[in-house]
Motif scaffolding. Structure first.
Motif, PDB file in Angstrom:
ATOM      1  N   LEU A  10       0.818  -1.204   0.000  1.00 48.60           N
ATOM      2  CA  LEU A  10       0.000   0.000   0.000  1.00 48.60           C
ATOM      3  C   LEU A  10       0.854   1.257   0.000  1.00 48.60           C
ATOM      4  CD1 LEU A  10      -2.767  -1.054   2.555  1.00 48.60           C
ATOM      5  CD2 LEU A  10      -2.858  -1.133   0.057  1.00 48.60           C
ATOM      6  N   VAL A  11       0.528   2.162  -0.921  1.00 53.93           N
ATOM      7  CA  VAL A  11       1.210   3.450  -1.021  1.00 53.93           C
ATOM      8  C   VAL A  11       0.176   4.527  -1.277  1.00 53.93           C
ATOM      9  CG1 VAL A  11       3.370   2.453  -1.896  1.00 53.93           C
ATOM     10  CG2 VAL A  11       1.626   3.214  -3.506  1.00 53.93           C
ATOM     11  N   SER A  12       0.581   5.778  -1.110  1.00 54.98           N
ATOM     12  CA  SER A  12      -0.334   6.893  -1.359  1.00 54.98           C
ATOM     13  C   SER A  12      -0.586   7.035  -2.861  1.00 54.98           C
ATOM     14  CB  SER A  12       0.268   8.192  -0.819  1.00 54.98           C
ATOM     15  OG  SER A  12       1.402   8.561  -1.588  1.00 54.98           O
ATOM     16  N   GLN A  15       2.406   8.583  -4.642  1.00 52.29           N
ATOM     17  CA  GLN A  15       3.507   7.622  -4.760  1.00 52.29           C
ATOM     18  C   GLN A  15       3.242   6.617  -5.873  1.00 52.29           C
ATOM     19  OE1 GLN A  15       3.369   6.351  -0.653  1.00 52.29           O
ATOM     20  NE2 GLN A  15       5.398   7.210  -0.251  1.00 52.29           N
ATOM     21  N   TYR A  39      -8.043   2.192  -0.773  1.00 50.99           N
ATOM     22  CA  TYR A  39      -8.249   1.880   0.639  1.00 50.99           C
ATOM     23  C   TYR A  39      -8.194   3.168   1.429  1.00 50.99           C
ATOM     24  CZ  TYR A  39      -7.224  -2.823  -0.988  1.00 50.99           C
ATOM     25  OH  TYR A  39      -7.243  -4.004  -1.667  1.00 50.99           O
ATOM     26  N   ARG A  40      -9.273   3.501   2.108  1.00 55.89           N
ATOM     27  CA  ARG A  40      -9.349   4.753   2.861  1.00 55.89           C
ATOM     28  C   ARG A  40      -8.971   4.524   4.316  1.00 55.89           C
ATOM     29  NH1 ARG A  40     -11.475   9.540   1.771  1.00 55.89           N
ATOM     30  NH2 ARG A  40     -12.618   8.799  -0.041  1.00 55.89           N
ATOM     31  N   MET A  45      -6.973  10.207   3.847  1.00 58.83           N
ATOM     32  CA  MET A  45      -5.850   9.377   3.437  1.00 58.83           C
ATOM     33  C   MET A  45      -6.336   8.178   2.623  1.00 58.83           C
ATOM     34  SD  MET A  45      -2.892   7.460   5.698  1.00 58.83           S
ATOM     35  CE  MET A  45      -3.005   8.663   6.962  1.00 58.83           C
ATOM     36  N   ARG A  47      -4.983   4.946   0.086  1.00 56.83           N
ATOM     37  CA  ARG A  47      -3.848   4.129  -0.327  1.00 56.83           C
ATOM     38  C   ARG A  47      -4.296   3.190  -1.447  1.00 56.83           C
ATOM     39  NH1 ARG A  47      -1.292   7.500   1.862  1.00 56.83           N
ATOM     40  NH2 ARG A  47      -0.062   7.302   3.754  1.00 56.83           N
ATOM     41  N   ASP A  49      -2.837  -0.404  -3.799  1.00 54.02           N
ATOM     42  CA  ASP A  49      -1.922  -1.545  -3.763  1.00 54.02           C
ATOM     43  C   ASP A  49      -1.127  -1.592  -5.069  1.00 54.02           C
ATOM     44  OD1 ASP A  49      -0.657  -3.982  -3.545  1.00 54.02           O
ATOM     45  OD2 ASP A  49      -2.487  -5.136  -3.219  1.00 54.02           O
TER      46      ASP A  49
END
Length: 69
Positions: A10-12, A15, A39-40, A45, A47, A49
């Motif tokens: 998981l990254v922002s 990113q 994914y919250r 925020m 993210r 995968d």
């Protein structure tokens, strides 16, 4: 995150966009269209995968030998 293979990476959104050479807006459009899962974590925020994005990538067809002259 655990070190197991197959675990989520998981990254922002920014990113992920940088990793794949696209804009953050493109990543957000893919989330909206259901092409990838967002994914919250909290109200702002999000993210994604990296494994999921890599899985949707497909090789491009190459030109056949003797095709274009």
């Amino acid at each position: 995150m655990s070190g197991k293979s197959g675990s989520r990476r998981l990254v922002s959104v920014p990113q992920a966009a940088e990793e794949f050479g696209v804009s953050s807006r493109t990543v957000r459009r893919y989330i909206s269209a259901g092409r990838i899962t967002g994914y919250r974590f909290g109200p702002r925020m999000i993210r994604v995968d990296l494994n999921e994005i890599e899985a949707m990538m497909r090789p491009m067809a190459t030109a056949q030998a003797g095709g274009v002259k």
